[in-house]
Design a protein around this motif. Sequence first.
Motif, PDB file in Angstrom:
ATOM      1  N   GLU A  79       0.791  -1.234   0.000  1.00 43.29           N
ATOM      2  CA  GLU A  79       0.000   0.000   0.000  1.00 43.29           C
ATOM      3  C   GLU A  79       0.825   1.286   0.000  1.00 43.29           C
ATOM      4  O   GLU A  79       0.396   2.291  -0.568  1.00 43.29           O
ATOM      5  N   HIS A  80       2.005   1.287   0.624  1.00 40.15           N
ATOM      6  CA  HIS A  80       2.776   2.539   0.660  1.00 40.15           C
ATOM      7  C   HIS A  80       3.406   2.835  -0.704  1.00 40.15           C
ATOM      8  O   HIS A  80       3.417   3.981  -1.157  1.00 40.15           O
ATOM      9  N   THR A 190       3.635   4.772   9.401  1.00 32.27           N
ATOM     10  CA  THR A 190       2.728   3.805  10.005  1.00 32.27           C
ATOM     11  C   THR A 190       2.896   3.853  11.522  1.00 32.27           C
ATOM     12  O   THR A 190       3.935   4.279  12.027  1.00 32.27           O
ATOM     13  N   HIS A 237      -1.414   9.255   7.976  1.00 34.54           N
ATOM     14  CA  HIS A 237      -1.011   7.939   7.480  1.00 34.54           C
ATOM     15  C   HIS A 237      -2.227   7.100   7.075  1.00 34.54           C
ATOM     16  O   HIS A 237      -2.154   6.315   6.122  1.00 34.54           O
ATOM     17  N   ASP A 241      -2.697   5.172   3.540  1.00 38.83           N
ATOM     18  CA  ASP A 241      -3.119   3.778   3.334  1.00 38.83           C
ATOM     19  C   ASP A 241      -4.355   3.704   2.431  1.00 38.83           C
ATOM     20  O   ASP A 241      -4.453   2.825   1.566  1.00 38.83           O
TER      21      ASP A 241
HETATM   22 ZN   LIG Z   1       0.333   2.041   6.191  1.00 34.27          ZN
END
Ligand SMILES: [Zn+2]
Length: 301
Positions: A79-80, A190, A237, A241
């Motif tokens: 996802e990042h 995260t 964050h 995501d």
């Molecule tokens: Zn994340």
Amino acid sequence: MSYSKQHTIGQSVWCSGVALHCGLKVALVLKPAPVDHGIRFLRTDIPGCPSIRANYGNVVNTCQATTIGSAGMAVSTIEHLMAALYGCRVDNLLVELSGPEAPIFDGSAAPYVKLIQKASIVEQDAVRNYLTIQKPLTVSKGDSFIMATPCDEFQVRYEIDYPHPCVGKQQYSWSLKNGSFGREIAKARTFGFLKDVRKLQKMGLIQGGSLANSVVFDDHELLNVDGFRYADECVRHKILDFIGDLSLTGLPVLGSFAIRKAGHALHSRFLTELMDGKGYATSKPLDFESAYLSPEVSALA
Ligand SMILES: [Zn+2]
């Protein structure tokens, strides 16, 4: 009329780093790809080097990260990187990985943005389609929800509420404009709570986790000595995501998204409902001259 075009990168770039959950050191190569290729992940450590398209239909696990997979192969914690590609408007790319999970680096998308910028972003001779929200859609579970409504921009308003003195209620509104991904979202790391660490480790997760790649709280305070990158880093964050997961539609999106306390599992359910053919979204090219988008790529502040 001049339409927005697709993009890839100008040259291959590589790097390596520890993966958050499996704890392995993984090498990653980003390679240019032709028009309409989309984003694909290829495992160089598996005989035959199988590859898989980064698409919501290939999501096989949403526990603590987003994993895509098919017969005999999977790639997790994508996802990042996916958010960085979306923020930099890269449509076509091959991602080669020497292991089962993308590196975590510092826990944010900023190292990926820097890598993409190092490769340079190049326009391709093909029209870029946009996924536009056509009518409202809400997906919820308990007091968590994702609500999409039509909009001629890409906007996200996110709210979280953690019973912790350093987090609590946070809300952030963001739209993709002129480098705003790099300035406001990419650097948010995260985060997790010390009380959950042992349980997650017993599940085989966060084997590579450390204060170098995560924001961590004990019961009372933040453990990272350098503090936050933003006072509201946690909610930023969560937007990162969401962008990474939303990019699994395979197209840039025009719509407004109001989200409360969601996560990878709800993101995945939302994408399935959004894309199920009931007319919530349609794809079309965007007239560049009248668009909100500028040709600038995302820049880190
Ligand atoms: Zn994340």
